[in-house]
Structures are given as structure tokens and as C-alpha cells.
Design a protein around this motif. Structure first.
Motif, PDB file in Angstrom:
ATOM      1  N   GLY A 162      -8.494   2.727   3.632  1.00 19.94           N
ATOM      2  CA  GLY A 162      -7.085   2.472   3.938  1.00 19.94           C
ATOM      3  C   GLY A 162      -6.139   2.616   2.763  1.00 19.94           C
ATOM      4  O   GLY A 162      -5.117   1.940   2.688  1.00 19.94           O
ATOM      5  N   THR A 163      -6.453   3.519   1.830  1.00 21.08           N
ATOM      6  CA  THR A 163      -5.531   3.830   0.741  1.00 21.08           C
ATOM      7  C   THR A 163      -4.973   5.223   1.013  1.00 21.08           C
ATOM      8  O   THR A 163      -5.691   6.098   1.493  1.00 21.08           O
ATOM      9  CB  THR A 163      -6.258   3.743  -0.617  1.00 21.08           C
ATOM     10  N   THR A 214      -1.661   1.024  -0.631  1.00 20.08           N
ATOM     11  CA  THR A 214      -2.603   0.402   0.310  1.00 20.08           C
ATOM     12  C   THR A 214      -1.856  -0.657   1.118  1.00 20.08           C
ATOM     13  O   THR A 214      -1.620  -1.763   0.630  1.00 20.08           O
ATOM     14  CB  THR A 214      -3.799  -0.248  -0.438  1.00 20.08           C
ATOM     15  N   GLY A 246      -1.303  -3.608   3.758  1.00 15.93           N
ATOM     16  CA  GLY A 246      -2.171  -4.746   4.028  1.00 15.93           C
ATOM     17  C   GLY A 246      -2.464  -4.956   5.503  1.00 15.93           C
ATOM     18  O   GLY A 246      -1.754  -4.455   6.366  1.00 15.93           O
ATOM     19  N   ARG A 273     -10.133  -3.438  -1.292  1.00 18.97           N
ATOM     20  CA  ARG A 273     -10.046  -2.167  -0.556  1.00 18.97           C
ATOM     21  C   ARG A 273      -9.547  -1.048  -1.477  1.00 18.97           C
ATOM     22  O   ARG A 273     -10.087   0.052  -1.500  1.00 18.97           O
ATOM     23  CB  ARG A 273      -9.092  -2.385   0.620  1.00 18.97           C
ATOM     24  N   GLN A 319      -4.150  -2.341   9.440  1.00 17.21           N
ATOM     25  CA  GLN A 319      -3.049  -2.372   8.477  1.00 17.21           C
ATOM     26  C   GLN A 319      -1.732  -2.477   9.252  1.00 17.21           C
ATOM     27  O   GLN A 319      -1.524  -1.785  10.243  1.00 17.21           O
ATOM     28  CB  GLN A 319      -3.120  -1.135   7.572  1.00 17.21           C
ATOM     29  N   PHE A 320      -0.845  -3.360   8.770  1.00 19.01           N
ATOM     30  CA  PHE A 320       0.263  -3.833   9.601  1.00 19.01           C
ATOM     31  C   PHE A 320       1.592  -3.740   8.868  1.00 19.01           C
ATOM     32  O   PHE A 320       1.715  -4.138   7.718  1.00 19.01           O
ATOM     33  CB  PHE A 320      -0.034  -5.297   9.979  1.00 19.01           C
TER      34      PHE A 320
END
Lengths: 340, 340
Positions: free
Chosen positions: A8-9, A189, A191, A218, B103-104
Motif C-alpha cells: 500500500g505504498t 502511504t 493509512g 507497511r 486505506q481510507f
């Protein structure tokens, strides 16, 4: 075509540039260890307005107007403003931007809002939707106290883990192409929400630390880097209690934060003498430390490779009265200056 | 490289696809003219929870879980969730997503949130940052009444221009590539904040109409189209009063909205018999009409080319008590289904 690495980067196809920035703070912030870096402050907590909420809108306006003026552009050259704050219905930002006819995305990320705004602004620029965008946020001690805790007149006592909402606003201009001196955003990244069942409203550092740990782990995993690869790793506002907890949580994953780790809430006040207990908090905490101290120092090459991680406690006074715990979130932006 | 046309409309490099959607509503919405289109509803305004606020989180969860289940994906296949609501600190959304480790990005756009979320979700997909994202929002009559107006127990009278907050949630899944039946997002026009000094909290349609007029005029100018080019032009929740005002404002610019114009707040209730005065409002109004009625009808080709324009009134109770007027915003999404 995907710009995602690991879990998720996200990597910009070419670095988005921060070319202008400014911070506006109150007296207490100017009295703190970073005081000499804050050029715009007032000893009037009303900033000449007739309510604390209008004062918060005022400092946002000051910050955005200064940035636009410094940039040499006018408001019509800005494609989007991304902004939010802690006031109910994000009133600080909504009333700020009504005088600036720019297309606007209102955000709510509590104290994580600054990096959230910078991530989205970077993504829309890198995605080809904007040449330049603004990320903006604020908080105000007095408006936050009466909304989230008690009217100031009560003189309520604060427990040791409590934090002090920073009176301050920060604003950055992000651009696609530029020859100006700038700080680059290469990786971000966003959150995810983490709730470890902490419900103590006077210890929000503890509620947010697990989210910060998740986002940092992460990021390190995705980029195959470690804390030692960065000059400065700075969290938004975990305060003294939350920062210690973050170190401890990351150690469980064998990630050791060294002396290059700090927290905006710890940096902005002298916690030993300014009676702020665990340190500063509020959207304006990380935003003003970023715009007043970190970015200027990056342009001087004091820091070249920084992780800026803002943390938000996503409860509401109503949810807490109804017995809910405090969900946390942490958004990360990797800031770099080019080698000579 | 810019995807901007005209003064502020953005064209996706390839259409982003809406592949799954769902709505969850309350009894009153199910009793209205669109009732047969709403498959998920409850006659319990608490939806089995122990507070109205938890009920609002519950309907968001129901909506997102149904969409994820229908899609055949699991939560880990979703890159981002964009969500917000009307509760202070957007508590409905924050508590919804804490159980879904995605991711939000938290948003606050008042009743404009649905299109705001769809615009940002589309931009990050088209920009190469996501394969699929979710846009989600909600409102609840009972949680909104006590937060913005009076506790229900007061039995406060409502003036004729007042609107009735919809109890409902809507959720859409947006994807880059798909062979599934889908509705395409090709063009979007994010809104700018407009404040024409309307300060009557019982007439928010009037406060929001100028913002809707600005966004629609900008869109028609940018795309060199006119209202007659669309099967349906639907505003978020201007209600009867605001819709009339929008027609009038656009006529001044020689833009005539015909019988293809409607408003989600007018469509969702039978205003003559359901005692809702000017019609429905709330983030959940446009979201549930979109997901319950418009999108399913588009897949049936009842409508092929739609302008979905959500409108938000960006005041807070505090700003209004301090004498401020009501800033408005309107975000536009152009929805299309492919010819056979």
C-alpha cells in the motif's frame, strides 16, 4: 500502469514538488523551542476576530494567502484546495475557502489531515488532473477545548497523558513542474483505520500509536528500507506517551526508531516548562511544524530524506459518550530534497 | 498531459467503471415513490443498534459489505475507501471502516459528499494509483435532527422551506478495467464554495442553489453541451425550493433546465403527503437515490447520459449561532452507459 508497491505504498511517476509553504501560530507556539522558526504569530488568541472559530478561519486564510502571494500565482492558477480541520463540519476550512473561488475538496482526518491532503493533492497532480494544488489545515486551542472537552472558563484539570491542541495553521503549494527550490514528494502511504480499544480521551497518543506503527511498518516493508535510511522520521502528534508506545510497538516487529525519530507534538512545546503535559496535538500541530520548521530546514539541506507521518484520532465526543473506543489513522508522506 | 477542459471540468483518460452499488434506507424512504427500488430497508430507525449514531454506522457497513460481497472481491482487493457523513467528526464513516482494513480517505462535503467521493475515487484510479475504490456515504434523520436542530422529543415545528434528512446509505465500487455491466464516469466537475449570504437554516436549498448553478454552468460551458444533451440532470438535495431557484438562476445565463431535470430530495419522498415540506436532504439522499434508482435504471438503459450533481451546505451549528451565512458547494459527475 499501477503506481502501487507492496501492500500500500504509492510512487509518483515523477516527484511532485512543494514550492511554497507557510505557517501561522499563536503565542504559546511562538514561545516554544521552534519559536524562532515561526515568523507569523500573534499574542491575541482571537487574532482580531470576535470568536475562536473565526480566529481559526482567519489563520487558515492568512496561511493560504501568504502561500499564494509568495508563489507569484493568483488563486485562479490553483486547480484544487484540499483542506480540513477539527471544528464540527470542518467549518474552519469551509469558511476559509469561500473567499477563494478554487475547486475544493473538504477532508476530515482529524490530526492526520495534513498528510491526507498532501497525499491526495500529489495523486491528482501526478494523475494529470492538476498543475498545482494546495494542502491546508489548522487547529486552535480554544475552539478545540470548548468543542471536545470543557469551556476554558471551567479551568478543568488535565491528566498527565493529555495533549495541548496547537493554535496554528499550515499550508503547502504542490506543483508538477518547477525550477524553483523545492521539496519532492516521491512516495506516500495512506493509512487504514486501526482501533485497539483504547477509550481514554485523555490519552489519544496511545489510541493513535498503533495506526502509526501499522503505516510505518507497511512503508518500510513496501520500500525495503529501515529507519536508518532517513534523516528524520516525524509523527504528527503522538506526544510523549504515544511516541514511546510507537517505539515499543515497532520494536516488536524488529523495527528500531533511533535518535532520528521525533514527534511534532513533542517538538513544538517545551513539555517540561510549558504545562502541556504529553505535548501538542491538533491538525495545526503537524502542519505548522512542517511548514515552519521541517520544509525550510530541508531547503537548507539540514534534512534530505524525511518521513512525515500525521496521526488522527477519529472518535467524536458523541461516540465516546456512547462508550465507543477511539479509532486511529496515520498517513505517511516521504519528503526529499535533491542532492546538489 | 492535463485532463482539464475549460475552466474546471476533468476528463478521464479512459472511463472509470461503476460495477457494483447498493443502498440501505429507512421506512419513510421505502414508503416514498422510489420505495420499490430500495431492496434493503428497515422499519426500525435504530436498525437494531442502541443509538441513532450507531444505526448510521450500521447502514454504512451494510451498504459497503453488500457491495463488496456482490463484487466477488474481498476487502483486501479494494485499494481505497473514500467516505464521509454529516455526523460531527464524520463518526459514521470512521466507525464503519474500522472493521475493514482498507486505506481510507475521510471526506467532509456535507450533502455533496457522494459526488466528491466519486470524483476523487475516479481520479486516483485514472491516475494509476488504484485498480478499484469505494465511495460511500450516509445520513440518518434522527442523528441529524439532534445534532443540527432539536432533539426529536421537542416536537419542533418545521417551516415550509425545511427539508427532511434522509435515513439512508449508498455505496459504489469504481474500477479501472472490467467486462461486467457497468456505468462509466467520463467527466467530472469538482465544485468551488459559493456563499450568497443566505443564512436561513430552514432554507438550505436556497443556500446551495447558487453553487449548483455555478457548477452546472461551468460544466455546460467546458463541455460545450446543453441540458438537452442529457437524459437526466439530477441535483443532490435542493428540495422543491432550491430546485426552483436553480432553474431561475440558470435561466439568467440562458440555460434552460427542462423536464429532464429533477432533484433527489424531491424524488425520494412524496412531498405532498409525506410531511417533508421542501423534500429530502442529507448525504444519504443523493447516495441512496443514485444507488437504488439511477444506477440500476442506467444498466437497464432507461437513462444513458446523466449529470449527477450533489450539493452541500457547509455551515455548522456554531457558525450559524455566530451569525455566519451558509457557504454552498456542488460537485458534478457525468455518468454514461455505452450504446449497444
Amino acid at each position: 500502469m499501477s503506481k502501487k508497491i507492496g501492500s500500500g505504498t504509492y510512487v509518483m511517476s515523477s516527484p511532485v514538488k512543494i514550492t511554497c509553504f507557510d505557517a501561522v501560530v499563536g503565542q504559546k507556539e511562538h514561545d516554544g523551542p521552534l519559536g524562532k522558526y515561526f515568523n507569523n504569530w500573534s499574542d491575541d488568541e482571537y487574532f482580531g476576530q470576535d470568536s475562536f472559530e473565526k480566529a481559526e478561519t482567519y489563520i487558515q486564510k492568512e496561511a493560504i494567502n501568504r502561500v499564494i502571494e509568495k508563489s507569484g500565482f493568483s488563486a485562479k492558477d490553483i486547480d484544487f484546495v484540499f483542506a480540513g480541520d477539527l471544528l464540527n463540519q470542518c467549518a474552519g476550512s469551509n469558511f476559509c475557502v469561500r473567499d477563494i473561488a478554487v475547486q475544493f475538496f473538504g477532508l476530515y482526518g482529524a490530526c492526520s489531515t495534513m498528510a491526507e491532503a498532501m497525499i491526495l493533492a500529489s495523486m491528482v497532480i501526478d494523475g494529470g488532473f492538476a498543475e498545482r494544488s494546495i494542502a491546508l489545515t489548522s487547529s486552535h486551542f480554544c475552539s478545540a477545548e470548548r468543542q471536545f472537552r470543557f469551556p476554558l472558563e471551567y479551568g478543568a484539570q488535565r491528566p498527565p497523558a493529555a495533549q495541548w491542541t496547537v493554535t496554528g495553521a499550515g499550508c503547502v503549494l504542490l506543483e508538477r513542474e518547477t525550477d524553483k527550490p523545492s521539496v519532492s514528494i516521491e512516495k506516500v502511504t495512506p493509512g487504514a483505520v486501526v482501533d485497539m480499544s483504547v477509550s481514554d480521551l485523555a490519552n489519544m497518543g496511545a489510541a493513535m500509536a498503533p495506526a502509526a506503527a501499522l503505516t510505518l511498518k507497511r512503508y518500510f516493508d513496501d520500500t525495503v528500507t529501515s529507519p536508518a535510511d532517513y534523516d528524520l522520521i516525524v509523527t504528527g502528534d503522538l506526544g510523549l506517551v504515544g511516541s514511546d508506545l510507537l517505539r515499543e510497538l515497532l520494536l516488536r516487529d524488529n523495527i528500531s526508531l533511533g535518535s532520528n525519530y521525533n514527534d511534532c507534538g513533542v517538538m513544538i512545546y517545551d513539555t517540561a516548562v510549558q504545562d502541556v503535559h504529553s505535548g501538542g496535538s491538533g491538525c495545526g500541530c503537524s502542519a505548522s511544524v512542517l511548514c515552519g520548521y521541517i520544509l525550510p530546514e530541508m531547503l537548507k539541506k539540514t534534512y534530505r530524506n524525511v518521513l512525515f507521518v500525521t496521526t488522527g484520532a477519529l472518535m467524536s465526543p458523541t461516540s465516546s459518550l456512547q462508550g465507543e473506543s477511539i479509532p486511529g489513522i496515520a498517513h505517511l508522506v516521504n519528503l526529499k530534497v535533491q542532492a546538489e
